[in-house]
Design an enzyme around this catalytic site. Sequence first.
Site, mmCIF file in Angstrom:
data_model
loop_
_atom_site.group_PDB
_atom_site.id
_atom_site.type_symbol
_atom_site.label_atom_id
_atom_site.label_comp_id
_atom_site.label_asym_id
_atom_site.label_seq_id
_atom_site.Cartn_x
_atom_site.Cartn_y
_atom_site.Cartn_z
ATOM 1 N N ILE A 1 2.894 -6.107 5.437
ATOM 2 C CA ILE A 1 3.570 -7.257 6.042
ATOM 3 C C ILE A 1 5.074 -6.987 6.152
ATOM 4 O O ILE A 1 5.709 -7.335 7.149
ATOM 5 C CB ILE A 1 3.302 -8.514 5.169
ATOM 6 C CG1 ILE A 1 1.802 -8.834 5.138
ATOM 7 C CG2 ILE A 1 4.105 -9.711 5.668
ATOM 8 C CD1 ILE A 1 1.388 -9.834 4.061
ATOM 9 N N SER B 1 1.704 -16.756 -2.230
ATOM 10 C CA SER B 1 0.306 -16.621 -1.798
ATOM 11 C C SER B 1 -0.453 -17.876 -2.173
ATOM 12 O O SER B 1 -0.108 -18.544 -3.153
ATOM 13 C CB SER B 1 -0.341 -15.429 -2.511
ATOM 14 O OG SER B 1 -1.739 -15.451 -2.322
ATOM 15 N N TYR C 1 -1.695 -11.975 -11.170
ATOM 16 C CA TYR C 1 -1.199 -12.078 -9.787
ATOM 17 C C TYR C 1 -0.998 -13.556 -9.415
ATOM 18 O O TYR C 1 0.030 -13.938 -8.844
ATOM 19 C CB TYR C 1 -2.191 -11.403 -8.834
ATOM 20 C CG TYR C 1 -1.772 -11.451 -7.382
ATOM 21 C CD1 TYR C 1 -0.694 -10.686 -6.924
ATOM 22 C CD2 TYR C 1 -2.446 -12.246 -6.452
ATOM 23 C CE1 TYR C 1 -0.299 -10.723 -5.583
ATOM 24 C CE2 TYR C 1 -2.065 -12.285 -5.113
ATOM 25 C CZ TYR C 1 -0.985 -11.511 -4.692
ATOM 26 O OH TYR C 1 -0.598 -11.550 -3.371
ATOM 27 N N LYS D 1 2.482 -15.385 -8.280
ATOM 28 C CA LYS D 1 2.659 -16.038 -6.972
ATOM 29 C C LYS D 1 3.020 -17.522 -7.148
ATOM 30 O O LYS D 1 3.740 -18.086 -6.330
ATOM 31 C CB LYS D 1 1.388 -15.862 -6.128
ATOM 32 C CG LYS D 1 1.168 -14.410 -5.698
ATOM 33 C CD LYS D 1 2.162 -13.958 -4.653
ATOM 34 C CE LYS D 1 2.936 -12.741 -4.979
ATOM 35 N NZ LYS D 1 3.894 -12.340 -3.945
HETATM 36 N N1 LIG Z 1 -2.118 -8.856 1.870
HETATM 37 C C1 LIG Z 1 -2.468 -10.088 1.581
HETATM 38 O O1 LIG Z 1 -3.599 -10.525 1.832
HETATM 39 C C2 LIG Z 1 -1.496 -11.009 0.926
HETATM 40 C C3 LIG Z 1 -1.893 -12.338 0.684
HETATM 41 C C4 LIG Z 1 -0.998 -13.211 0.091
HETATM 42 C C5 LIG Z 1 0.264 -12.757 -0.261
HETATM 43 N N2 LIG Z 1 0.618 -11.455 -0.023
HETATM 44 C C6 LIG Z 1 1.958 -11.035 -0.426
HETATM 45 O O2 LIG Z 1 2.578 -10.367 0.665
HETATM 46 C C7 LIG Z 1 3.595 -9.493 0.159
HETATM 47 C C8 LIG Z 1 3.516 -8.153 0.880
HETATM 48 O O3 LIG Z 1 2.303 -7.543 0.498
HETATM 49 P P1 LIG Z 1 1.421 -6.637 1.479
HETATM 50 O O4 LIG Z 1 0.119 -7.314 1.599
HETATM 51 O O5 LIG Z 1 2.177 -6.244 2.678
HETATM 52 O O6 LIG Z 1 1.170 -5.397 0.493
HETATM 53 P P2 LIG Z 1 1.488 -3.821 0.591
HETATM 54 O O7 LIG Z 1 1.100 -3.289 1.909
HETATM 55 O O8 LIG Z 1 0.876 -3.243 -0.638
HETATM 56 O O9 LIG Z 1 3.062 -3.791 0.454
HETATM 57 C C9 LIG Z 1 3.666 -4.074 -0.774
HETATM 58 C C10 LIG Z 1 5.093 -3.581 -0.728
HETATM 59 O O10 LIG Z 1 5.682 -3.830 -2.013
HETATM 60 C C11 LIG Z 1 6.315 -2.639 -2.441
HETATM 61 N N3 LIG Z 1 6.388 -2.544 -3.894
HETATM 62 C C12 LIG Z 1 5.361 -2.510 -4.784
HETATM 63 N N4 LIG Z 1 5.846 -2.358 -6.035
HETATM 64 C C13 LIG Z 1 7.190 -2.292 -5.921
HETATM 65 C C14 LIG Z 1 8.241 -2.131 -6.851
HETATM 66 N N5 LIG Z 1 8.005 -1.961 -8.164
HETATM 67 N N6 LIG Z 1 9.507 -2.095 -6.402
HETATM 68 C C15 LIG Z 1 9.774 -2.225 -5.087
HETATM 69 N N7 LIG Z 1 8.826 -2.384 -4.139
HETATM 70 C C16 LIG Z 1 7.542 -2.408 -4.564
HETATM 71 C C17 LIG Z 1 5.447 -1.534 -1.878
HETATM 72 O O11 LIG Z 1 6.145 -0.313 -1.904
HETATM 73 P P3 LIG Z 1 5.396 1.100 -2.272
HETATM 74 O O12 LIG Z 1 4.893 1.627 -0.981
HETATM 75 O O13 LIG Z 1 6.484 1.892 -2.888
HETATM 76 O O14 LIG Z 1 4.295 0.764 -3.248
HETATM 77 C C18 LIG Z 1 5.195 -2.070 -0.493
HETATM 78 O O15 LIG Z 1 6.306 -1.802 0.328
HETATM 79 C C19 LIG Z 1 3.376 -9.418 -1.348
HETATM 80 O O16 LIG Z 1 4.323 -10.224 -1.995
HETATM 81 C C20 LIG Z 1 1.987 -10.010 -1.533
HETATM 82 O O17 LIG Z 1 1.818 -10.618 -2.792
HETATM 83 C C21 LIG Z 1 -0.231 -10.573 0.558
#
Ligand SMILES: NC(=O)c1ccc[n+]([C@@H]2O[C@H](COP(=O)([O-])OP(=O)(O)OC[C@H]3O[C@@H](n4cnc5c(N)ncnc54)[C@H](OP(=O)(O)O)[C@@H]3O)[C@@H](O)[C@H]2O)c1
Length: 283
Positions: A21, A144, A171, A175
């Site tokens: 995202i 979330s 988690y 959130k």
């Molecule tokens: N996907 C869903 O269904 C969903 C639903 C509800 C909420 N969300 C929320 O949406 C947000 C984005 O998630 P996403 O789904 O796009 O997941 P994603 O593709 O796994 O991206 C997560 C991002 O967070 C970074 N990250 C993880 N650990 C970190 C750390 N210690 N320091 C700095 N950066 C870090 C990752 O970097 P690296 O590449 O270095 O790991 C990556 O850039 C999150 O807050 C998640 O909780 C997602």
Amino acid sequence: MNNEFYIHGQVALITGGNVGIGRITAIELAKKGFKVVIAGRSLERTQPVLNHINSLAVDEQAIFLPLDLASFASVRECARLFLQLNLPLHLLVNNAGVAGLRGLTKDGFEMTFGVNHLGHFLLTQLLLEKMQSSGLSRIVTVSSRAHKRAASIDWDALCRPTSSWTGIREYAVSKLANLLFSAELAKRLQGTSVSTYSLHPGVVDTEIWRSVPDWVRPLLRLRGFLTPEEGALTTLHCAMHAPQQESGLYYADSKPIQPAELGRNSELATALWERSKVWVNKA
Ligand SMILES: NC(=O)c1ccc[n+]([C@@H]2O[C@H](COP(=O)([O-])OP(=O)(O)OC[C@H]3O[C@@H](n4cnc5c(N)ncnc54)[C@H](OP(=O)(O)O)[C@@H]3O)[C@@H](O)[C@H]2O)c1
């Protein structure tokens, strides 16, 4: 009707903009004329996004800053490097997140809570003065609907390694913390030029689920996944279109919605704020 709250050339800092995202959010903000700063763990993994943005013939080149949200020292260094750039800051997107990761952060907090909430809490504190001096600005925190699964916040558990097998319980608490943080921040920023929003992006096909046990993933798929492009829409709405008077609200599908009861508990939000402040300053 002009319902846009951004001006070409404004500066946005987004955490975790290399994949998922956050990647789409960074690209779309750059297309709208923002100068984008991506804070994340790896320049190597972020370089393709920087190249992509810089190939769009945008006026402003995208920048990378190192940030590991699991380390307060790294968060402090990231804020210091940002301030050293001598840029204004109009938009902070607290996007990065982990799910299902187990253990402790470098400063001894439960891993998911530490990365998803405490790291962003500290980063926001360190950049707030800059935002207040940058004119109209906003903070968008990606929460979330998983916050609904949190039955309470066990303060002691936040200072111990992850205890649930899947990490989903932790988690949910992290959130909930994102949501309460955003609401409390709005209260504290009332009457200033800074507004703040939290949101559920939908259930999105990203790498976030890489650490949950294999058997949990098919269950997540049951309801169908959004694409990262669809998943970034509510973040982008909060970043550019949500009215200032809706500061503090929680969004889904680009509309304010009611969070779960705990997410509306202002005493809990204040208690979380006070503890977070002590924790980030102590470590
Ligand atoms: N996907 C869903 O269904 C969903 C639903 C509800 C909420 N969300 C929320 O949406 C947000 C984005 O998630 P996403 O789904 O796009 O997941 P994603 O593709 O796994 O991206 C997560 C991002 O967070 C970074 N990250 C993880 N650990 C970190 C750390 N210690 N320091 C700095 N950066 C870090 C990752 O970097 P690296 O590449 O270095 O790991 C990556 O850039 C999150 O807050 C998640 O909780 C997602």
